[in-house]
Motif scaffolding. Structure first.
Motif, PDB file in Angstrom:
ATOM      1  N   ARG A  19      -0.410   7.691   2.647  1.00 10.51           N
ATOM      2  CA  ARG A  19      -0.760   7.808   1.227  1.00 10.51           C
ATOM      3  C   ARG A  19      -1.506   6.547   0.848  1.00 10.51           C
ATOM      4  NH1 ARG A  19      -2.388   8.646  -3.457  1.00 10.51           N
ATOM      5  NH2 ARG A  19      -1.036   9.160  -5.191  1.00 10.51           N
ATOM      6  N   ALA A  20      -2.740   6.699   0.386  1.00  7.10           N
ATOM      7  CA  ALA A  20      -3.550   5.546  -0.019  1.00  7.10           C
ATOM      8  C   ALA A  20      -3.581   5.460  -1.547  1.00  7.10           C
ATOM      9  CB  ALA A  20      -4.967   5.685   0.511  1.00  7.10           C
ATOM     10  N   PHE A  21      -3.528   4.238  -2.064  1.00  7.67           N
ATOM     11  CA  PHE A  21      -3.651   4.028  -3.495  1.00  7.67           C
ATOM     12  C   PHE A  21      -4.144   2.623  -3.761  1.00  7.67           C
ATOM     13  CE2 PHE A  21       0.619   2.819  -2.325  1.00  7.67           C
ATOM     14  CZ  PHE A  21       0.834   1.634  -3.004  1.00  7.67           C
ATOM     15  N   THR A  22      -4.601   2.415  -4.965  1.00 12.12           N
ATOM     16  CA  THR A  22      -5.107   1.113  -5.365  1.00 12.12           C
ATOM     17  C   THR A  22      -4.223   0.551  -6.468  1.00 12.12           C
ATOM     18  OG1 THR A  22      -7.345   1.824  -4.883  1.00 12.12           O
ATOM     19  CG2 THR A  22      -7.122  -0.104  -6.281  1.00 12.12           C
ATOM     20  N   LEU A  23      -3.878  -0.710  -6.339  1.00 12.64           N
ATOM     21  CA  LEU A  23      -3.139  -1.377  -7.412  1.00 12.64           C
ATOM     22  C   LEU A  23      -4.140  -1.848  -8.457  1.00 12.64           C
ATOM     23  CD1 LEU A  23      -0.626  -3.510  -5.327  1.00 12.64           C
ATOM     24  CD2 LEU A  23      -0.173  -1.406  -6.556  1.00 12.64           C
ATOM     25  N   ALA A  24      -3.938  -1.433  -9.685  1.00 12.02           N
ATOM     26  CA  ALA A  24      -4.881  -1.800 -10.755  1.00 12.02           C
ATOM     27  C   ALA A  24      -4.506  -3.115 -11.385  1.00 12.02           C
ATOM     28  CB  ALA A  24      -4.914  -0.694 -11.802  1.00 12.02           C
TER      29      ALA A  24
END
Length: 115
Positions: A110-115
């Protein structure tokens, strides 16, 4: 078990399909099958990296078609990385449109970006 496929041009450039390799290994370990050709990417899409969620959805809309072999079957759709779900959703829609009675999605990462 169906792998989320690469477009044929991308496959030829890479010489492997990581999702199909993953599906084949998992199928062998669980006594299932991972047939090639049940889901096809019918048009080449841009790489999703750097695209917004809306752009990703538009990029892959209508990019997949399922074979008649999925009709009446429950399908486990395998992909290597899940980011926004746009690609998996487009593929799942194609499988349902092809007659699959149920589609579940399994990914390795699962890929995601920390904002």
């Amino acid at each position: 078990m169906v792998a989320l496929p690469l477009h044929v041009r991308r496959f030829r450039a890479r010489q492997y399909d990581q999702a199909q390799l993953l599906a084949g290994t998992m199928a062998k370990a669980t006594g299932r099958v991972a047939p090639v050709g049940w889901l096809e990417r019918t048009r080449e899409t841009k790489r999703q990296v750097g695209l917004s969620e809306a752009e990703r959805t538009g990029n892959v809309a209508g990019a997949f078609v399922a074979s008649r072999a999925v009709k009446g079957r429950e399908v486990l759709l395998l992909d290597d990385v899940f980011t926004t779900g746009s690609t998996a959703r487009a593929a799942a829609v194609a499988l349902r449109d092809g007659g699959a009675t149920r589609v579940e999605v399994l990914t390795l990462a699962r890929a995601f970006t920390l904002a």
